[in-house]
Design a protein around this motif. Structure first.
Motif, short mmCIF file in Angstrom:
data_model
loop_
_atom_site.label_atom_id
_atom_site.label_comp_id
_atom_site.label_asym_id
_atom_site.label_seq_id
_atom_site.Cartn_x
_atom_site.Cartn_y
_atom_site.Cartn_z
N ILE A 89 -5.80 58.02 -79.59
CA ILE A 89 -5.25 59.15 -80.33
C ILE A 89 -5.35 60.34 -79.40
N VAL A 90 -4.19 60.90 -79.05
CA VAL A 90 -4.21 62.07 -78.17
C VAL A 90 -3.63 63.27 -78.89
N ARG A 91 -4.13 64.42 -78.53
CA ARG A 91 -3.61 65.66 -79.09
C ARG A 91 -2.93 66.42 -77.97
N GLN A 92 -1.67 66.69 -78.18
CA GLN A 92 -0.90 67.36 -77.14
C GLN A 92 -1.22 68.84 -77.14
N HIS A 93 -1.43 69.39 -75.97
CA HIS A 93 -1.71 70.81 -75.89
C HIS A 93 -0.43 71.58 -76.17
N GLY A 94 -0.56 72.75 -76.69
CA GLY A 94 0.63 73.56 -76.93
C GLY A 94 1.06 73.46 -78.36
N ASN A 95 1.33 72.24 -78.84
CA ASN A 95 1.78 72.15 -80.23
C ASN A 95 0.75 71.48 -81.13
N ASN A 96 -0.35 70.99 -80.49
CA ASN A 96 -1.43 70.38 -81.26
C ASN A 96 -1.05 69.14 -82.03
N GLN A 97 0.08 68.53 -81.68
CA GLN A 97 0.47 67.31 -82.36
C GLN A 97 -0.49 66.18 -82.00
N GLU A 98 -0.89 65.42 -83.00
CA GLU A 98 -1.73 64.26 -82.70
C GLU A 98 -0.87 63.02 -82.75
N VAL A 99 -1.01 62.17 -81.75
CA VAL A 99 -0.22 60.93 -81.76
C VAL A 99 -1.09 59.75 -81.38
N LEU A 100 -0.72 58.60 -81.95
CA LEU A 100 -1.40 57.37 -81.56
C LEU A 100 -0.54 56.77 -80.46
N THR A 101 -1.15 56.48 -79.34
CA THR A 101 -0.34 56.05 -78.21
C THR A 101 -1.06 55.00 -77.39
N GLU A 102 -0.37 54.51 -76.37
CA GLU A 102 -1.00 53.50 -75.53
C GLU A 102 -1.36 54.12 -74.19
N ILE A 103 -2.25 53.42 -73.51
CA ILE A 103 -2.68 53.91 -72.20
C ILE A 103 -2.14 52.95 -71.15
N SER A 104 -1.56 53.48 -70.12
CA SER A 104 -1.04 52.63 -69.05
C SER A 104 -2.16 51.72 -68.55
N PRO A 105 -1.91 50.39 -68.47
CA PRO A 105 -2.98 49.43 -68.17
C PRO A 105 -3.72 49.75 -66.86
N THR A 106 -3.03 50.37 -65.92
CA THR A 106 -3.69 50.63 -64.64
C THR A 106 -4.82 51.65 -64.75
N ILE A 107 -4.80 52.46 -65.80
CA ILE A 107 -5.86 53.48 -65.89
C ILE A 107 -6.72 53.32 -67.15
N GLU A 108 -6.46 52.21 -67.86
CA GLU A 108 -7.15 51.98 -69.13
C GLU A 108 -8.67 52.17 -69.01
N GLU A 109 -9.21 51.66 -67.91
CA GLU A 109 -10.65 51.68 -67.73
C GLU A 109 -11.21 53.09 -67.55
N GLU A 110 -10.39 53.97 -66.98
CA GLU A 110 -10.91 55.31 -66.63
C GLU A 110 -10.96 56.28 -67.79
N VAL A 111 -10.18 55.99 -68.83
CA VAL A 111 -10.00 57.01 -69.86
C VAL A 111 -11.15 57.02 -70.88
N ASP A 112 -11.63 58.20 -71.17
CA ASP A 112 -12.74 58.37 -72.12
C ASP A 112 -12.37 59.38 -73.20
N ASN A 113 -13.13 59.37 -74.27
CA ASN A 113 -12.94 60.39 -75.31
C ASN A 113 -13.10 61.78 -74.70
N GLY A 114 -12.25 62.69 -75.11
CA GLY A 114 -12.39 64.07 -74.65
C GLY A 114 -11.73 64.36 -73.32
N ASP A 115 -11.24 63.32 -72.62
CA ASP A 115 -10.60 63.54 -71.31
C ASP A 115 -9.29 64.28 -71.46
N ARG A 116 -8.98 65.04 -70.42
CA ARG A 116 -7.64 65.62 -70.35
C ARG A 116 -6.76 64.62 -69.62
N VAL A 117 -5.61 64.36 -70.19
CA VAL A 117 -4.74 63.35 -69.60
C VAL A 117 -3.31 63.88 -69.56
N ALA A 118 -2.47 63.17 -68.77
CA ALA A 118 -1.06 63.52 -68.73
C ALA A 118 -0.28 62.43 -69.46
#
Ligand SMILES: Nc1ncnc2c1ncn2[C@@H]1O[C@H](COP(=O)(O)OP(=O)(O)OP(=O)(O)O)[C@@H](O)[C@H]1O
Length: 405
Positions: A89-118
């Motif tokens: 679940i990511v929250r987009q900056h700017g409009n604060n929309q929350e979306v349920l999304t997938e993480i590209s498999p190549t970086i799945e391992e690196e992503v943590d709660n609270g991280d800033r992502v693109a």
């Protein structure tokens, strides 16, 4: 399409010398037929290979184009709120929309709660943002040993005393407040025109109490880190706790704590959220240890009264433009390392600079030094200060029709 790697065998011709002419002709005919067949077969293979090549070329072109678009198309910045089995679940900056999304498999391992992502257009997480681009590091300036001391600040002795009382005393001698039975002030608000030494004062307090100085600019919170304000405020107080004793300095408080307007734009809502977070942090301040909060503003009139209530910024200190005596002191401070000619008269310079701030006097001293350097001299003369003042006044007039005095 078949891609058998082996090619048809080359037809062989073994002519028996005993053969009759007729037999020889028929053997040669047969051989020719075999060759023709292999030729056809090879031609067919060649066609197939050509077709395949074309197909691969098209595919490569398409991938190349996709790659280019991926590289050039902008990604949006978002924060990972939660990692679930169904996705992130990511929250987009700017409009604060929350979306349920997938993480590209190549970086799945690196992503943590609270991280800033693109995230891309379809919100799929494409990359995590490195610590260099981490908003926390960018938005806050941490100085474990600020170099400013009270002696570096001229013309605002009363303000220095007031700040020390409000900040130093509770830190260094809390019993005095207990004995009298009063609560020490929670936050100190320095207000007054730009360049009068408010930031210096906060740094000097940190220096005087051996505290870490942590600065955050309110304007950046709302301009640069849209959508992250509330989180950054929480981070700011967390960071201060980690660095105890610490002085939190919020510059341009008006940017995050302006009076509520009637407009319901998302920008306003975002600023409100940031301010609410700040109020929350300050209201929970009792449990906090050795952390002092100082804020500054040039726009006191714009502040929301909620931020000034007891237990919040409840100690207001006005930092005015320096008077003549103050300006003289500031000249002295900023020429401590300068070689001055005997004719330099700070009292007179102070008279000539009515209405100027400390910051302007500092740049005047630097400019005067530049005149001496251009003239190949090692000492700075009164004429250099006068020329510098003229230059600065001209610049003011050019910049805005209503100049200083
Ligand atoms: N009272 C002062 N004494 C000595 N130097 C000063 C004084 N006021 C300002 N200066 C000089 O001007 C510079 C800027 O001052 P400072 O950042 O403290 O101003 P400020 O009031 O926080 O301004 P702003 O409201 O624009 O943030 C300082 O680094 C210092 O060199």
């Amino acid at each position: 399409m078949s891609h058998s790697p082996s090619l048809p065998d080359r037809p062989r011709l073994d002519l028996d010398p005993e053969l009759t002419d007729a037999e020889r002709v028929s053997a040669l005919d047969e051989h020719l037929a075999e060759i023709a067949q292999v030729h056809d077969e090879l031609a067919e293979r060649l066609d197939e290979a050509e077709a395949r090549r074309e197909e691969l070329e098209n595919e490569a072109g398409q991938l190349q184009r996709e790659n280019e678009t991926l590289k050039t198309s902008s990604l949006y910045v978002a924060t990972v709120e939660e990692l679930t089995d169904e996705g992130a679940i990511v929250r987009q900056h700017g409009n604060n929309q929350e979306v349920l999304t997938e993480i590209s498999p190549t970086i799945e391992e690196e992503v943590d709660n609270g991280d800033r992502v693109a995230v891309n257009d379809s919100f799929s997480v494409q990359q995590t943002l490195s610590s260099e681009t981490d908003a926390r590091a960018q938005a806050m300036q941490v100085d474990t040993r600020p170099q400013v001391s009270y002696g570096d600040i001229g013309g605002i002795d009363d303000q220095i005393r007031e700040v020390r009382e409000a900040v130093e005393l509770p830190l260094l001698d809390p019993e005095r407040f207990d004995t009298v039975g009063i609560e020490p002030p929670t936050g100190v608000l320095l207000h007054g025109p730009p360049g009068t030494g408010k930031t210096m004062l906060a740094k000097a307090v940190a220096n005087g109490t051996d505290a870490t100085f942590i600065k955050m600019a309110g304007s950046e919170l709302v301009r640069k880190f849209i959508g992250e304000g509330a989180r950054l405020v929480r981070d700011l107080f967390e960071l201060a706790n980690e660095h105890e004793p610490a002085v939190i300095f919020i510059d341009e408080l008006d940017a995050v704590a302006a009076k509520r307007t009637d407009s319901k734009t998302s920008g306003d809502a975002e600023v409100q959220r940031t301010m609410m977070q700040l109020l929350n942090e300050m209201d929970g301040f009792d449990e906090r240890g050795d952390v002092s909060i100082i804020a500054a503003t040039n726009r006191f009139d714009m502040l929301d009264p909620a931020i000034l209530r007891p237990g919040r910024f409840d100690r207001l200190i006005e930092v005015p433009e320096p008077d003549a005596e103050g300006r003289e002191q500031i000249f002295q401070i900023h020429t401590r390392g300068t070689t001055l000619a005997d004719d330099v008269d700070f009292e007179e310079l102070a008279e000539l600079t009515a209405g100027r701030s400390g910051a302007e006097i500092e740049s005047l001293a630097t400019e005067a030094g530049m005149f001496a350097i251009r003239d190949d001299r090692t000492e700075v003369r009164m004429a250099d200060f006068e020329a510098a003042l003229e230059k600065i006044t001209d610049e003011d007039t050019a910049a805005e029709p209503i100049a200083f005095h």
